[in-house]
Design a protein around this motif. Structure first.
Motif, PDB file in Angstrom:
ATOM      1  N   ILE A  64      -4.504  63.624 -15.277  1.00  0.00           N
ATOM      2  CA  ILE A  64      -4.542  62.364 -14.393  1.00  0.00           C
ATOM      3  C   ILE A  64      -3.409  62.901 -13.185  1.00  0.00           C
ATOM      4  CG2 ILE A  64      -3.666  60.310 -14.149  1.00  0.00           C
ATOM      5  CD1 ILE A  64      -4.862  59.401 -16.771  1.00  0.00           C
ATOM      6  N   LYS A  65      -2.342  63.438 -13.493  1.00  0.00           N
ATOM      7  CA  LYS A  65      -1.393  63.852 -12.636  1.00  0.00           C
ATOM      8  C   LYS A  65      -1.730  65.089 -11.868  1.00  0.00           C
ATOM      9  CE  LYS A  65       2.416  61.084 -14.594  1.00  0.00           C
ATOM     10  NZ  LYS A  65       3.972  61.002 -15.090  1.00  0.00           N
ATOM     11  N   ARG A  66      -2.290  65.990 -12.560  1.00  0.00           N
ATOM     12  CA  ARG A  66      -2.543  67.411 -11.911  1.00  0.00           C
ATOM     13  C   ARG A  66      -3.606  67.432 -11.076  1.00  0.00           C
ATOM     14  NH1 ARG A  66      -5.459  72.084 -13.660  1.00  0.00           N
ATOM     15  NH2 ARG A  66      -6.395  70.937 -15.117  1.00  0.00           N
ATOM     16  N   LEU A  67      -4.747  66.584 -11.476  1.00  0.00           N
ATOM     17  CA  LEU A  67      -5.780  66.391 -10.599  1.00  0.00           C
ATOM     18  C   LEU A  67      -5.614  65.513  -9.280  1.00  0.00           C
ATOM     19  CD1 LEU A  67      -8.763  67.111 -13.275  1.00  0.00           C
ATOM     20  CD2 LEU A  67      -7.353  68.828 -11.774  1.00  0.00           C
TER      21      LEU A  67
ATOM     22  N   ALA B  54     -13.568  55.747 -15.439  1.00  0.00           N
ATOM     23  CA  ALA B  54     -13.144  54.351 -14.719  1.00  0.00           C
ATOM     24  C   ALA B  54     -11.541  54.335 -14.805  1.00  0.00           C
ATOM     25  CB  ALA B  54     -13.842  53.026 -14.968  1.00  0.00           C
ATOM     26  N   VAL B  55     -11.174  54.627 -16.094  1.00  0.00           N
ATOM     27  CA  VAL B  55      -9.654  54.340 -16.335  1.00  0.00           C
ATOM     28  C   VAL B  55      -8.961  55.515 -15.660  1.00  0.00           C
ATOM     29  CG1 VAL B  55      -7.856  54.463 -18.393  1.00  0.00           C
ATOM     30  CG2 VAL B  55     -10.037  53.163 -18.819  1.00  0.00           C
ATOM     31  N   THR B  56      -9.450  56.610 -15.946  1.00  0.00           N
ATOM     32  CA  THR B  56      -8.820  58.010 -15.032  1.00  0.00           C
ATOM     33  C   THR B  56      -8.822  57.739 -13.632  1.00  0.00           C
ATOM     34  OG1 THR B  56      -9.595  59.258 -16.937  1.00  0.00           O
ATOM     35  CG2 THR B  56      -9.131  60.313 -14.747  1.00  0.00           C
ATOM     36  N   ILE B  57      -9.850  57.334 -13.110  1.00  0.00           N
ATOM     37  CA  ILE B  57      -9.888  57.149 -11.735  1.00  0.00           C
ATOM     38  C   ILE B  57      -8.750  56.182 -11.239  1.00  0.00           C
ATOM     39  CG2 ILE B  57     -11.072  56.539  -9.483  1.00  0.00           C
ATOM     40  CD1 ILE B  57     -13.566  57.748 -11.138  1.00  0.00           C
ATOM     41  N   THR B  58      -8.594  55.082 -11.924  1.00  0.00           N
ATOM     42  CA  THR B  58      -7.842  54.024 -11.487  1.00  0.00           C
ATOM     43  C   THR B  58      -6.316  54.538 -11.937  1.00  0.00           C
ATOM     44  OG1 THR B  58      -9.601  52.292 -12.489  1.00  0.00           O
ATOM     45  CG2 THR B  58      -7.245  51.713 -12.399  1.00  0.00           C
ATOM     46  N   ALA B  59      -6.237  55.050 -13.116  1.00  0.00           N
ATOM     47  CA  ALA B  59      -4.820  55.804 -13.275  1.00  0.00           C
ATOM     48  C   ALA B  59      -4.465  56.726 -12.139  1.00  0.00           C
ATOM     49  CB  ALA B  59      -4.666  56.478 -14.587  1.00  0.00           C
ATOM     50  N   GLN B  60      -5.302  57.420 -11.708  1.00  0.00           N
ATOM     51  CA  GLN B  60      -5.154  58.508 -10.626  1.00  0.00           C
ATOM     52  C   GLN B  60      -4.630  57.686  -9.172  1.00  0.00           C
ATOM     53  OE1 GLN B  60      -8.468  61.065  -8.667  1.00  0.00           O
ATOM     54  NE2 GLN B  60      -7.420  62.615 -10.018  1.00  0.00           N
ATOM     55  N   GLU B  61      -5.241  56.822  -9.047  1.00  0.00           N
ATOM     56  CA  GLU B  61      -4.885  56.059  -8.058  1.00  0.00           C
ATOM     57  C   GLU B  61      -3.614  55.392  -8.024  1.00  0.00           C
ATOM     58  OE1 GLU B  61      -7.679  52.973  -6.427  1.00  0.00           O
ATOM     59  OE2 GLU B  61      -8.998  54.536  -5.491  1.00  0.00           O
TER      60      GLU B  61
END
Length: 464
Positions: free
Chosen positions: A157-160, A285-292
């Motif tokens: 999540i933080k790397r990409l 969905a969770v990953t994209i939200t967390a990435q945001e």
């Protein structure tokens, strides 16, 4: 239904053998083939058609046997799209039970001489149970794969830093698990693709239809220009974010691709595959939200740093402002660090503004600040006190070293060539921290020294 068993299954041993083969089917397609062939035999050679029931209630063609004769003589059976079509047809129907509801229907035209109903129903029931078991096995295997990918996705999540990064790093693994050739992610009006997908024009048109249909709680098997696609909604806390789309190039019955009239009724996906894809959609969905959130936090950190800089920095000269200079001096007074304070003023600065204008005056202030910064040590600091007045804080210097620093600043300014013809000089008041000093006392002594330096003829240092 009554009659005698056909020659191929005319005894119980033969029927038991067929049941055993059904129970040993390794894949859903192998199961469909064995079931259809056995029913074809039991019904004296009638074509057998299997339909998968979608979550919308519509039907998709999953299998038929024999393929060639069904295409030639029973084309209408292949174009059935809903249960109403089935009910009005002359097919003899049997339900394939799913875990909670009807998985689909298998049927054939009525046969003159067919096997007993109880044997056919037994075959269908065994096939339903085997289908459930195959589904459970496949789900377990894919759960294991998805669980591993979920850990990788969480780690990244933080790397990409973007959706494209996510697809490039994980797209191949997802395609492998779902036996897909391409993946598309639609999010906030943007489209991100990996592998073999329809054109972006086709995808945007399909997404427009999905959004208009308001089907954000369903898994949709696509048709038309996006045939072979499966769309799963991306959502967090029931809020729609976009779509995950996976694409295959081959339907469950590849031989039917050549028949253009059947394109919209061919099924490319099994229900258990569809149910697994929703798990991937939820993870994404969770990953994209967390990435945001990570991105916003980074932006917020940068903004806070910038605001902190603005709160500490004079906007014109980029050195410390008066507020922050006072804070630092107050902190130093309450610490055990000794320091000297120099307050200097640009001599006759009002004449510069009156002669050359305030814009040139501002340039002179910036030039003076830069020149002094370059002259100071790394541990010395410059702050703008107001107007043309500046303060220098110099730590750990004794009286002689502080005086040498102040005189060096006077000489640097005097010898520097500025953008105007007039020579510029500064007058400096110097004081050092004394026991019991408060900030006000320190500033008053430095200001008094600067005043005395001006009264003594300017371009010099006076110690107080």
């Amino acid at each position: 239904m009554s009659g005698t068993l056909s020659p191929s299954v005319q005894n119980l041993d033969n029927l038991c053998q067929k049941l055993a083969l059904l129970c040993g089917s390794a894949t859903p397609l192998e199961l469909f083939e064995l079931l259809a062939k056995t029913l074809h035999s039991l019904t004296q050679g009638q074509p057998v058609v299997l339909y998968r029931r979608l979550s919308t209630g519509n039907l998709r063609l999953a299998y038929c046997y024999p393929l060639e004769s069904t295409l030639a003589s029973h084309h209408a059976l292949l174009a059935i799209r809903c249960y109403e079509d089935l009910a009005t047809s002359d097919l003899q129907l049997y339900e394939l039970k799913g875990e909670h509801e009807v998985w689909g229907y298998i049927g054939h035209p009525p046969a003159v001489h067919a096997g007993p109903d109880k044997w056919i129903q037994l075959l269908v029931d065994i096939a339903s149970q085997r289908l459930l078991l195959l589904k459970a096995e496949r789900i377990a295997a894919r759960h294991s794969g998805l669980k591993s990918l979920r850990r990788l996705l969480s780690r990244d999540i933080k790397r990409l830093t973007s959706i494209d990064d996510i697809l490039q790093h994980h797209g191949a693994s997802w395609c492998d698990i779902f036996q897909a050739e391409g993946i598309a992610l639609a999010y906030q009006g943007d489209l991100h693709c990996f592998g073999e997908c329809p054109s972006k024009h086709q995808l945007f048109h399909q997404l427009q239809q999905l959004n208009q249909q308001n089907t954000h709680d369903e898994i949709i098997e696509l048709h038309g220009s996006c045939q072979g696609g499966l769309a799963a909604p991306l959502s967090v806390a029931h809020a729609p974010l976009g779509w995950l789309l996976l694409f295959r190039q081959q339907p469950l019955l590849p031989a039917l691709v050549a028949d253009a009239t059947l394109q919209d009724v061919l099924s490319y996906w099994l229900p258990q595959e569809a149910s697994m894809i929703i798990e991937l959609a939820d993870d994404l969905a969770v990953t994209i939200t967390a990435q945001e959130v990570v991105h916003l936090n980074r932006q917020l950190t940068k903004t806070n740093q910038r605001l902190e800089g603005l709160a500490h920095t004079d906007p014109l000269t980029k050195c410390w402002n008066r507020y922050y200079t006072e804070l630092v001096i107050e902190d130093l007074i309450h610490s055990s660090v000794s320091f000297a304070m120099l307050m200097f003023d640009i001599d006759d600065f009002k004449n510069i503004n009156d002669t050359y204008g305030h814009a040139i005056g501002d340039d002179i202030l910036c030039d003076i600040a830069q020149l002094v910064q370059e002259t100071l040590r790394a541990d010395d600091h410059l702050g703008r006190w107001g107007g043309e007045e500046f303060v220098v804080i110099s730590k750990e210097l004794d009286q002689d070293a502080s005086l040498k620093l102040a005189n060096r600043l006077c000489r640097c300014v005097e010898q520097h060539t500025f953008s105007i013809a007039d020579q510029l000089t500064v007058s400096i008041g110097l004081t050092r921290l004394k026991p019991g000093d408060q900030p006000r006392q320190l500033f008053e002594r430095a200001d008094q020294g600067m005043y005395l330096a001006k009264m003594a003829g300017k371009n010099q240092v006076f110690v107080c």
